[in-house]
Design an enzyme around this catalytic site. Structure first.
Site, PDB file in Angstrom:
ATOM      1  N   PHE A   1      25.223 -22.497 -15.832  1.00 31.80           N
ATOM      2  CA  PHE A   1      24.570 -21.690 -16.871  1.00 31.80           C
ATOM      3  C   PHE A   1      24.919 -22.288 -18.224  1.00 31.80           C
ATOM      4  O   PHE A   1      26.086 -22.451 -18.557  1.00 31.80           O
ATOM      5  CB  PHE A   1      25.010 -20.218 -16.819  1.00 31.80           C
ATOM      6  CG  PHE A   1      24.203 -19.368 -17.761  1.00 31.80           C
ATOM      7  CD1 PHE A   1      22.977 -18.840 -17.376  1.00 31.80           C
ATOM      8  CD2 PHE A   1      24.640 -19.140 -19.064  1.00 31.80           C
ATOM      9  CE1 PHE A   1      22.209 -18.087 -18.258  1.00 31.80           C
ATOM     10  CE2 PHE A   1      23.871 -18.387 -19.950  1.00 31.80           C
ATOM     11  CZ  PHE A   1      22.659 -17.850 -19.542  1.00 31.80           C
TER      12      PHE A   1
ATOM     13  N   ASP B   1      30.903 -27.922 -21.121  1.00 27.72           N
ATOM     14  CA  ASP B   1      30.544 -26.595 -21.623  1.00 27.72           C
ATOM     15  C   ASP B   1      31.767 -25.692 -21.460  1.00 27.72           C
ATOM     16  O   ASP B   1      32.075 -25.232 -20.361  1.00 27.72           O
ATOM     17  CB  ASP B   1      29.341 -26.060 -20.831  1.00 27.72           C
ATOM     18  CG  ASP B   1      28.877 -24.707 -21.335  1.00 27.72           C
ATOM     19  OD1 ASP B   1      29.693 -23.989 -21.947  1.00 27.72           O
ATOM     20  OD2 ASP B   1      27.711 -24.347 -21.098  1.00 27.72           O
TER      21      ASP B   1
ATOM     22  N   LYS C   1      31.449 -17.687 -27.456  1.00 27.59           N
ATOM     23  CA  LYS C   1      32.121 -16.509 -26.891  1.00 27.59           C
ATOM     24  C   LYS C   1      33.413 -16.129 -27.632  1.00 27.59           C
ATOM     25  O   LYS C   1      33.341 -15.560 -28.701  1.00 27.59           O
ATOM     26  CB  LYS C   1      32.344 -16.719 -25.397  1.00 27.59           C
ATOM     27  CG  LYS C   1      31.025 -16.562 -24.605  1.00 27.59           C
ATOM     28  CD  LYS C   1      31.267 -16.370 -23.133  1.00 27.59           C
ATOM     29  CE  LYS C   1      29.999 -16.109 -22.355  1.00 27.59           C
ATOM     30  NZ  LYS C   1      29.520 -14.748 -22.413  1.00 27.59           N
TER      31      LYS C   1
HETATM   32  C1  PLP Z   1      29.076 -21.510 -19.792  1.00 27.88           C
HETATM   33  C2  PLP Z   1      28.095 -20.891 -20.737  1.00 27.88           C
HETATM   34  N1  PLP Z   1      27.367 -21.684 -21.535  1.00 27.88           N
HETATM   35  C3  PLP Z   1      26.489 -21.171 -22.412  1.00 27.88           C
HETATM   36  C4  PLP Z   1      26.277 -19.813 -22.510  1.00 27.88           C
HETATM   37  C5  PLP Z   1      25.265 -19.284 -23.478  1.00 27.88           C
HETATM   38  O1  PLP Z   1      25.918 -18.683 -24.548  1.00 27.88           O
HETATM   39  P1  PLP Z   1      25.109 -17.725 -25.550  1.00 27.88           P
HETATM   40  O2  PLP Z   1      24.711 -16.530 -24.785  1.00 27.88           O
HETATM   41  O3  PLP Z   1      26.111 -17.448 -26.637  1.00 27.88           O
HETATM   42  O4  PLP Z   1      23.953 -18.508 -26.042  1.00 27.88           O
HETATM   43  C6  PLP Z   1      27.018 -18.956 -21.696  1.00 27.88           C
HETATM   44  C7  PLP Z   1      26.797 -17.497 -21.763  1.00 27.88           C
HETATM   45  O5  PLP Z   1      27.131 -16.754 -20.888  1.00 27.88           O
HETATM   46  C8  PLP Z   1      27.951 -19.501 -20.793  1.00 27.88           C
HETATM   47  O6  PLP Z   1      28.672 -18.722 -19.980  1.00 27.88           O
END
Ligand code: PLP
Length: 397
Positions: free
Chosen positions: A141, A226, A255
Site C-alpha cells: 500500500f 516506504d 503518519k
Molecule cells: C505504507 C503506507 N504508505 C503510504 C500511505 C498513504 O499515506 P496517506 O494516507 O498519508 O497518503 C499509507 C497509509 O496508510 C501507508 O500505510
C-alpha cells in the site's frame, strides 16, 4: 436519538461516503484514551492508524504547536523557515544516508509521489531515459493518488480508475528470485515497505531488504523505502530499514511525523537529490510551520535511544500478551505478527466482527486486510493499558 447518532446522520447526508466509518463520533482525546460524543471512553490502541505516536494531545507537542501558531503559520516555500530546517536536520542526521536531504509534503501518498519522481529523473540524469519502471510488491500500500495506487499492488484499489499510469510492475513480497527475474530493461527502481501495514501487517523476511539493496547495486537501480507506517521509532529503530543495516537511496515518511498534524517527508541521499533541482517539485503547504514545529518535538520524544528502548520493551510485552491469547484460542487466532508497536492478529474467518465487538467493548483497533486486526498503539501506552487492551480483545473474539 443519541448524540453520536445525530451527528452521524448529518455526516451520512453531506460527507462523501468513501470511508467505511465506525459508528462513533470521537470528540476528545488524551494519551491513549478517546471519548465519543455520548461521553463513552475508549482505550485507543490504534493511534489514528500509527499516526498519533505520542498519544492524543501530548502536552509538549501541543505547547510547541501553540507557540508556533502564535508566531507564524505559513510563509510559502519560496522563503526559508526555521521549523522545517530543524526537522530536516533531525530526519537526515538520524537516517545514515550520505549527505541526506529532506523534502516536505503533506501526506504519505505525496511523499511516495516524490520518491517516484525522484527515481525517474535520477535514471534520466544518468542517461537511462527508458528506465521509468518501478517494481513494487503484491499486497503493498503506497497511497491513493493515481501513481501511488498504481504502485499499490492490490486490484481493489485500482478498479474503475483505469487507464492507470504506466511504469509499475508488481512482484511477490519477500521473493528475491522473483524480483531478480522481474528486473527488465525499463526497470529503474524498487519501492518496498519494510512491513506491509495495510496488507495485513506482514514483516519482510530477514535479509529481504538487504537482498534488494544488493540487487539494486548490481543492476543500477534506486532502492526506495516506504516508511510511512513503520518509521519514526515505531519498530524500535528510527527507521525500520535500519534493522537490516542498509542504506536506501530515498525513503518516505508521514503518519507519526506530525503526531496527527498533516506532514510528510521524502529523505534522500545527496547524490539522488540532484535529480530534483529547483523547479522540478514542490508543494504549497509542504512542511507547514505548525506541523514542522510539532514534529520536531515529537521526533525528540519518539526517536531518542531511551525512548526506543522503552518502545522495544512495550512491544515485547504486547506480543507476549497477544501470543498468550493465541495459545488460549488456537483455532480462532491464526497468527500474531509484526514488529515494535505495530501488530496484526489474524483471525480465522475474518476480523471485521471482532474489530466491531472490540469497539463495543471499549477498545479501538482496526482491520488491515480482511482477516487481520491491527494494533498500532501510541508509544505512551502504559503496560496496564496493553494488558487491558489484550483482555478486551480476547473478550471480543
Ligand atoms: C505504507 C503506507 N504508505 C503510504 C500511505 C498513504 O499515506 P496517506 O494516507 O498519508 O497518503 C499509507 C497509509 O496508510 C501507508 O500505510
Amino acid at each position: 436519538m443519541t448524540r453520536n447518532e445525530e451527528i452521524i446522520e448529518r455526516a451520512k447526508k453531506r460527507l462523501l461516503q468513501n470511508y467505511k466509518q465506525q459508528p462513533i463520533v470521537l470528540v476528545r482525546g488524551e494519551a491513549c484514551t478517546v471519548w465519543d460524543a455520548d461521553g463513552k471512553a475508549y482505550l485507543d490502541l490504534l493511534g489514528g492508524i500509527a499516526t498519533c505516536a505520542l498519544g492524543h494531545c501530548h502536552p509538549q507537542i501541543v505547547a510547541a504547536a501553540k507557540k508556533q501558531m502564535d508566531t507564524l503559520w505559513h510563509v510559502s516555500n519560496v522563503f526559508y523557515s526555521e521549523p522545517q530546517i530543524a526537522l530536516a536536520e533531525r530526519l537526515t542526521t538520524s537516517s545514515g544516508l550520505p549527505g541526506a536531504r529532506a523534502f516536505f509534503c503533506n501526506s504519505g501518498a505525496e511523499a511516495n509521489e516524490a520518491l517516484i519522481k525522484l527515481a525517474r529523473r535520477a535514471q534520466v540524469d544518468r542517461g537511462f531515459t527508458d528506465r521509468y519502471e518501478l517494481l513494487t510488491f503484491e499486497s503493498s500500500f503506497h497511497g491513493r493518488t493515481l501513481a501511488t495506487l498504481t504502485a499499490t499492488a492490490q486490484p481493489k484499489y485500482q478498479a474503475g480508475f483505469e487507464p492507470l499510469p504506466q511504469g509499475f510492475r508488481h512482484v511477490p513480497y519477500g521473493d528475491l528470485d522473483a524480483v531478480r527475474r522481474a528486473i527488465g530493461p525499463h526497470t529503474g527502481a524498487i519501492l518496498v515497505e519494510p512491513i506491509q501495514g495495510e496488507g495485513g501487517v506482514r514483516v519482510a523476511p530477514p535479509g529481504f531488504l538487504k537482498g534488494l539493496r544488493a540487487l539494486c547495486d548490481e543492476k543500477g537501480l534506486l532502492l526506495l523505502i516506504d516508511e510511512v507506517q513503520t518509521g519514526f521509532g515505531r519498530t524500535g529503530k528510527t527507521y525500520a530499514f535500519q534493522h537490516e543495516g542498509i542504506i536506501p537511496d530515498a525513503f518516505s515518511l508521514a503518519k507519526s511525523l506530525g503526531n496527527g498534524l498533516p506532514i510528510g517527508a521524502m529523505v534522500c541521499t545527496d547524490a539522488a537529490s540532484k535529480a530534483l533541482p529547483s523547479g522540478t517539485h514542490g508543494s504549497t503547504f509542504g512542511g507547514n510551520l505548525v506541523a514542522a514545529a510539532a514534529a520536531c518535538v515529537a521526533f525528540d520524544l519518539a526517536c531518542s535511544e531511551e525512548a526506543m528502548a522503552i518502545t522495544v520493551r512495550k512491544s515485547a510485552r504486547m506480543f507476549e500478551l497477544a501470543r498468550a491469547v493465541q495459545a488460549r484460542h488456537p483455532t480462532r487466532v491464526k497468527d500474531v505478527r509484526g514488529k515494535g508497536l505495530l501488530m496484526g492478529i489474524e483471525i480465522d474467518g475474518g476480523a471485521a466482527d471482532v474489530v466491531a465487538r472490540c469497539r463495543d467493548n471499549g477498545l479501538l483497533v482496526n482491520l488491515a486486510g480482511e482477516k487481520t486486526a491491527r494494533f498500532a498503539p501510541a508509544f505512551v501506552a502504559t503496560e496496564e493499558q496493553l494488558v487491558q487492551g489484550l483482555s478486551l480483545f480476547e473478550r471480543s473474539l
